[in-house]
Design a protein around this motif. Structure first.
Motif, PDB file in Angstrom:
ATOM      1  N   ALA A 276       0.849  -1.197   0.000  1.00 33.05           N
ATOM      2  CA  ALA A 276       0.000   0.000   0.000  1.00 33.05           C
ATOM      3  C   ALA A 276       0.876   1.235   0.000  1.00 33.05           C
ATOM      4  O   ALA A 276       1.746   1.385   0.864  1.00 33.05           O
ATOM      5  CB  ALA A 276      -0.927   0.020   1.213  1.00 33.05           C
ATOM      6  N   SER A 277       0.645   2.091  -0.967  1.00 31.75           N
ATOM      7  CA  SER A 277       1.286   3.402  -0.924  1.00 31.75           C
ATOM      8  C   SER A 277       0.681   4.187   0.218  1.00 31.75           C
ATOM      9  O   SER A 277      -0.541   4.186   0.408  1.00 31.75           O
ATOM     10  CB  SER A 277       1.043   4.158  -2.233  1.00 31.75           C
ATOM     11  N   ALA A 278       1.544   4.839   0.982  1.00 31.29           N
ATOM     12  CA  ALA A 278       1.028   5.608   2.112  1.00 31.29           C
ATOM     13  C   ALA A 278       0.427   6.912   1.644  1.00 31.29           C
ATOM     14  O   ALA A 278      -0.366   7.521   2.342  1.00 31.29           O
ATOM     15  CB  ALA A 278       2.134   5.891   3.120  1.00 31.29           C
ATOM     16  N   GLY A 279       0.860   7.332   0.462  1.00 26.47           N
ATOM     17  CA  GLY A 279       0.367   8.604  -0.031  1.00 26.47           C
ATOM     18  C   GLY A 279      -1.147   8.632  -0.094  1.00 26.47           C
ATOM     19  O   GLY A 279      -1.809   9.243   0.735  1.00 26.47           O
ATOM     20  N   GLY A 280      -1.708   7.910  -1.047  1.00 29.60           N
ATOM     21  CA  GLY A 280      -3.144   7.918  -1.196  1.00 29.60           C
ATOM     22  C   GLY A 280      -3.635   9.347  -1.349  1.00 29.60           C
ATOM     23  O   GLY A 280      -2.853  10.272  -1.547  1.00 29.60           O
ATOM     24  N   PRO A 281      -4.918   9.543  -1.243  1.00 29.43           N
ATOM     25  CA  PRO A 281      -5.453  10.884  -1.452  1.00 29.43           C
ATOM     26  C   PRO A 281      -5.457  11.734  -0.190  1.00 29.43           C
ATOM     27  O   PRO A 281      -5.756  12.920  -0.258  1.00 29.43           O
ATOM     28  CB  PRO A 281      -6.881  10.611  -1.921  1.00 29.43           C
ATOM     29  N   GLY A 282      -5.148  11.150   0.956  1.00 25.89           N
ATOM     30  CA  GLY A 282      -5.249  11.883   2.214  1.00 25.89           C
ATOM     31  C   GLY A 282      -3.894  12.110   2.860  1.00 25.89           C
ATOM     32  O   GLY A 282      -2.843  11.904   2.254  1.00 25.89           O
ATOM     33  N   THR A 283      -3.949  12.548   4.112  1.00 27.53           N
ATOM     34  CA  THR A 283      -2.738  12.854   4.864  1.00 27.53           C
ATOM     35  C   THR A 283      -2.778  12.124   6.203  1.00 27.53           C
ATOM     36  O   THR A 283      -3.733  12.294   6.972  1.00 27.53           O
ATOM     37  CB  THR A 283      -2.635  14.367   5.131  1.00 27.53           C
ATOM     38  N   ALA A 284      -1.743  11.328   6.455  1.00 24.53           N
ATOM     39  CA  ALA A 284      -1.648  10.651   7.751  1.00 24.53           C
ATOM     40  C   ALA A 284      -1.154  11.643   8.801  1.00 24.53           C
ATOM     41  O   ALA A 284      -0.341  12.523   8.503  1.00 24.53           O
ATOM     42  CB  ALA A 284      -0.701   9.465   7.649  1.00 24.53           C
ATOM     43  N   ALA A 419      -5.616  -1.645  28.769  1.00 21.17           N
ATOM     44  CA  ALA A 419      -6.939  -1.126  28.417  1.00 21.17           C
ATOM     45  C   ALA A 419      -7.681  -2.082  27.487  1.00 21.17           C
ATOM     46  O   ALA A 419      -8.903  -2.070  27.416  1.00 21.17           O
ATOM     47  CB  ALA A 419      -6.812   0.244  27.757  1.00 21.17           C
ATOM     48  N   GLY A 420      -6.926  -2.874  26.739  1.00 19.01           N
ATOM     49  CA  GLY A 420      -7.559  -3.878  25.882  1.00 19.01           C
ATOM     50  C   GLY A 420      -7.976  -3.369  24.518  1.00 19.01           C
ATOM     51  O   GLY A 420      -8.569  -4.116  23.745  1.00 19.01           O
ATOM     52  N   PHE A 421      -7.671  -2.096  24.217  1.00 17.10           N
ATOM     53  CA  PHE A 421      -7.927  -1.612  22.853  1.00 17.10           C
ATOM     54  C   PHE A 421      -6.940  -0.516  22.501  1.00 17.10           C
ATOM     55  O   PHE A 421      -6.303   0.085  23.380  1.00 17.10           O
ATOM     56  CB  PHE A 421      -9.372  -1.143  22.679  1.00 17.10           C
ATOM     57  N   ASN A 422      -6.814  -0.263  21.203  1.00 17.27           N
ATOM     58  CA  ASN A 422      -5.825   0.674  20.697  1.00 17.27           C
ATOM     59  C   ASN A 422      -6.331   1.262  19.388  1.00 17.27           C
ATOM     60  O   ASN A 422      -7.389   0.859  18.890  1.00 17.27           O
ATOM     61  CB  ASN A 422      -4.476  -0.046  20.501  1.00 17.27           C
ATOM     62  N   LEU A 423      -5.552   2.175  18.820  1.00 19.25           N
ATOM     63  CA  LEU A 423      -5.954   2.815  17.569  1.00 19.25           C
ATOM     64  C   LEU A 423      -4.741   3.039  16.667  1.00 19.25           C
ATOM     65  O   LEU A 423      -3.602   3.084  17.134  1.00 19.25           O
ATOM     66  CB  LEU A 423      -6.620   4.183  17.835  1.00 19.25           C
ATOM     67  N   THR A 424      -5.029   3.182  15.384  1.00 19.24           N
ATOM     68  CA  THR A 424      -3.998   3.575  14.429  1.00 19.24           C
ATOM     69  C   THR A 424      -3.734   5.075  14.555  1.00 19.24           C
ATOM     70  O   THR A 424      -4.375   5.765  15.343  1.00 19.24           O
ATOM     71  CB  THR A 424      -4.489   3.331  12.986  1.00 19.24           C
ATOM     72  N   ASN A 425      -2.853   5.577  13.719  1.00 17.90           N
ATOM     73  CA  ASN A 425      -2.735   7.020  13.509  1.00 17.90           C
ATOM     74  C   ASN A 425      -4.024   7.527  12.847  1.00 17.90           C
ATOM     75  O   ASN A 425      -4.882   6.732  12.439  1.00 17.90           O
ATOM     76  CB  ASN A 425      -1.516   7.338  12.639  1.00 17.90           C
ATOM     77  N   GLY A 426      -4.154   8.804  12.699  1.00 13.57           N
ATOM     78  CA  GLY A 426      -5.292   9.382  11.991  1.00 13.57           C
ATOM     79  C   GLY A 426      -4.983   9.584  10.512  1.00 13.57           C
ATOM     80  O   GLY A 426      -3.822   9.533  10.074  1.00 13.57           O
ATOM     81  N   TYR A 427      -6.046   9.788   9.716  1.00 14.41           N
ATOM     82  CA  TYR A 427      -5.896   9.980   8.264  1.00 14.41           C
ATOM     83  C   TYR A 427      -6.950  10.998   7.842  1.00 14.41           C
ATOM     84  O   TYR A 427      -8.145  10.800   8.045  1.00 14.41           O
ATOM     85  CB  TYR A 427      -6.099   8.636   7.558  1.00 14.41           C
ATOM     86  N   SER A 428      -6.494  12.102   7.286  1.00 14.31           N
ATOM     87  CA  SER A 428      -7.386  13.212   6.952  1.00 14.31           C
ATOM     88  C   SER A 428      -7.558  13.328   5.440  1.00 14.31           C
ATOM     89  O   SER A 428      -6.579  13.264   4.692  1.00 14.31           O
ATOM     90  CB  SER A 428      -6.799  14.517   7.505  1.00 14.31           C
TER      91      SER A 428
END
Ligand SMILES: [Ca+2]
Ligand SMILES: [Ca+2]
Ligand SMILES: [Ca+2]
Length: 433
Positions: A276-284, A419-428
């Motif tokens: 997967a290209s990280a670029g894509g149409p958004g911004t991490a 805590a038993g849960f986590n998240l990825t970074n955000g993507y705008s």
């Protein structure tokens, strides 16, 4: 690895036009989209870069396999493949294999075994000990996979190529010129704890965030070098700067594998591959690397990821497709989540805390405001998950809207904070007509 993508959608991804941003091969029972060169064959469900065959010129066996279309690399990418090197003809086998990013522009001449050295998705380098990407002392210019970066899983100690042992990972480039397996072309190397050709399947993840190229083996970061496809890097042993690559359209390259073996042959199989290209149409944004809000129980080793989970890694979110509301073909791609543990892709209409996020569970909450649940997806065996819903429709998005996205996932056993849960970074994403 198994991504829960419907077959029709998977076929659409694999048949995507030039410039495709992502693709997934759960296995290679269908190898549509792969361009084989030299000895490479399809063998059952694996991509076999070379077999243990008594080829006519047995001291020089080479194969390569490329994704047939160029992919965007300049903005970053995240790729994971599983491989095995097995069934050696003699103890230890030889020479190894490589993951290569290239825009080979100079064809060589047909040489030993009749394996051609073409360009682009027909590229193959010279000589067994060069593992299919480098060259030999008698090579003519262009007989390597020139204009490339190669992550060499080197399993044979060649004194003449500067090898210190028979089990190292080394990142080689010659800039836009010839590449070489000689360690004087290395940007960085490591002897990992893993025996690279013990016959077992190993996963290799190559993560490129402009400025840094990382290699992870079996979930552990083993090598990180300063590198940029535009600006280049520095050769490790002599401290000499080396330029970047001449990319297709300034953005794209071919990606794939090369392999070489001499008289001591062995079989080299690629079992699965996700890119997967990280670029894509958004911004991490909103990474657990200490540049924004500090993770509650430890930052991940890698950059551009969410906070560390029970595997020690952080999960990352990227995109592919477009930001067009009419096309509505944006896909959100999470990697490094927990296999088999359900997660949820969701949409918000702001980036919390100016994009720095706030602590939430074991991770950071980066997407907030009016939250819409988009899709529950269970990650595959490598921790990858991808949306299949039409996001603009599901999220009620109009052209001109900016929306933020994140993937929440369960981590019930041994999570850093408990805590038993986590998240990825955000993507705008800034949506367009
Ligand atoms: Ca070449
Ligand atoms: Ca070697
Ligand atoms: Ca080497």
């Amino acid at each position: 690895m198994h991504l829960p993508i419907p077959a029709a959608l998977l076929a659409a991804v694999l048949c995507a036009p030039a410039g495709a941003q992502s693709f997934t091969y759960d296995d290679f029972s269908d190898w549509t989209g792969i361009s084989p060169v030299g000895l490479t064959t399809q063998s059952g469900s694996v991509l076999r870069l070379q077999g243990d065959l008594p080829v006519p010129n047995g001291s020089d066996n080479r194969g390569a396999a490329w994704y047939e279309d160029p992919v965007d690399v300049v903005g970053g990418f995240d790729t994971t493949f599983t491989y095995s090197m097995h069934t050696p003809s003699t103890s230890g086998g030889s020479d190894g294999m490589a993951f290569v990013i290239q825009n080979d522009q100079v064809a060589g001449v047909p040489i030993i075994n009749g394996a051609p050295d073409g360009t682009g998705n027909q590229a193959l380098g010279r000589h067994a000990s060069a593992a299919g990407f480098g060259l030999f002392t008698s090579s003519l210019p262009g007989e390597s996979v020139d204009n490339s970066v190669a992550i060499h899983l080197d399993t044979y100690a060649n004194g003449s190529w500067g090898d210190g042992d028979n089990n190292h990972v080394s990142i080689h480039t010659g800039g836009s010129g010839d590449n070489s397996q000689h360690e004087d072309h290395s940007l960085g190397r490591v002897t990992p704890g893993v025996n690279l050709n013990d016959g077992l399947a190993h996963s290799v993840r190559v993560l490129y965030v402009p400025g840094t190229l990382e290699v992870h083996i079996d979930g552990t970061l083993v090598l990180s070098v300063a590198y940029d496809f535009a600006a280049g890097g520095t050769h490790l042993d002599n401290g000499t700067p080396i330029g970047g690559l001449d990319l297709i359209g300034g953005t794209s390259a071919y990606v794939g594998f090369t392999s070489g073996a001499g008289a001591a042959r062995e079989i080299r199989d690629v079992h699965s591959w996700q890119f997967a290209s990280a670029g894509g149409p958004g911004t991490a944004y909103c990474f657990g690397d200490g540049t924004g809000t500090t993770c509650p129980c430890g930052n991940p080793a890698a950059s551009a990821e969410g906070c560390a989970n029970s595997s020690g890694a952080g999960a990352a979110l990227a995109g592919s497709g477009s930001a067009g509301v009419a096309a509505d073909d944006l896909a959100l791609i999470a990697s490094n989540a927990l296999p088999g543990q359900p997660g949820l892709f969701f949409q918000g209409n702001n980036a919390i805390n100016g994009g720095a996020g706030v602590v939430f569970g074991d991770g950071l909450r980066c997407s907030g405001g009016t939250v819409i649940r988009l899709q529950m997806v269970v990650p595959d065996a490598s921790g990858g998950a991808q949306t299949t819903v039409a996001i603009a429709a599901a999220g009620g998005v109009s052209a001109g809207d900016t929306r933020t996205y994140q993937y929440w996932y369960r981590d019930p056993s041994g999570s850093p904070c408990g805590a038993g849960f986590n998240l990825t970074n955000g993507y705008s994403v800034d949506w367009t007509p």
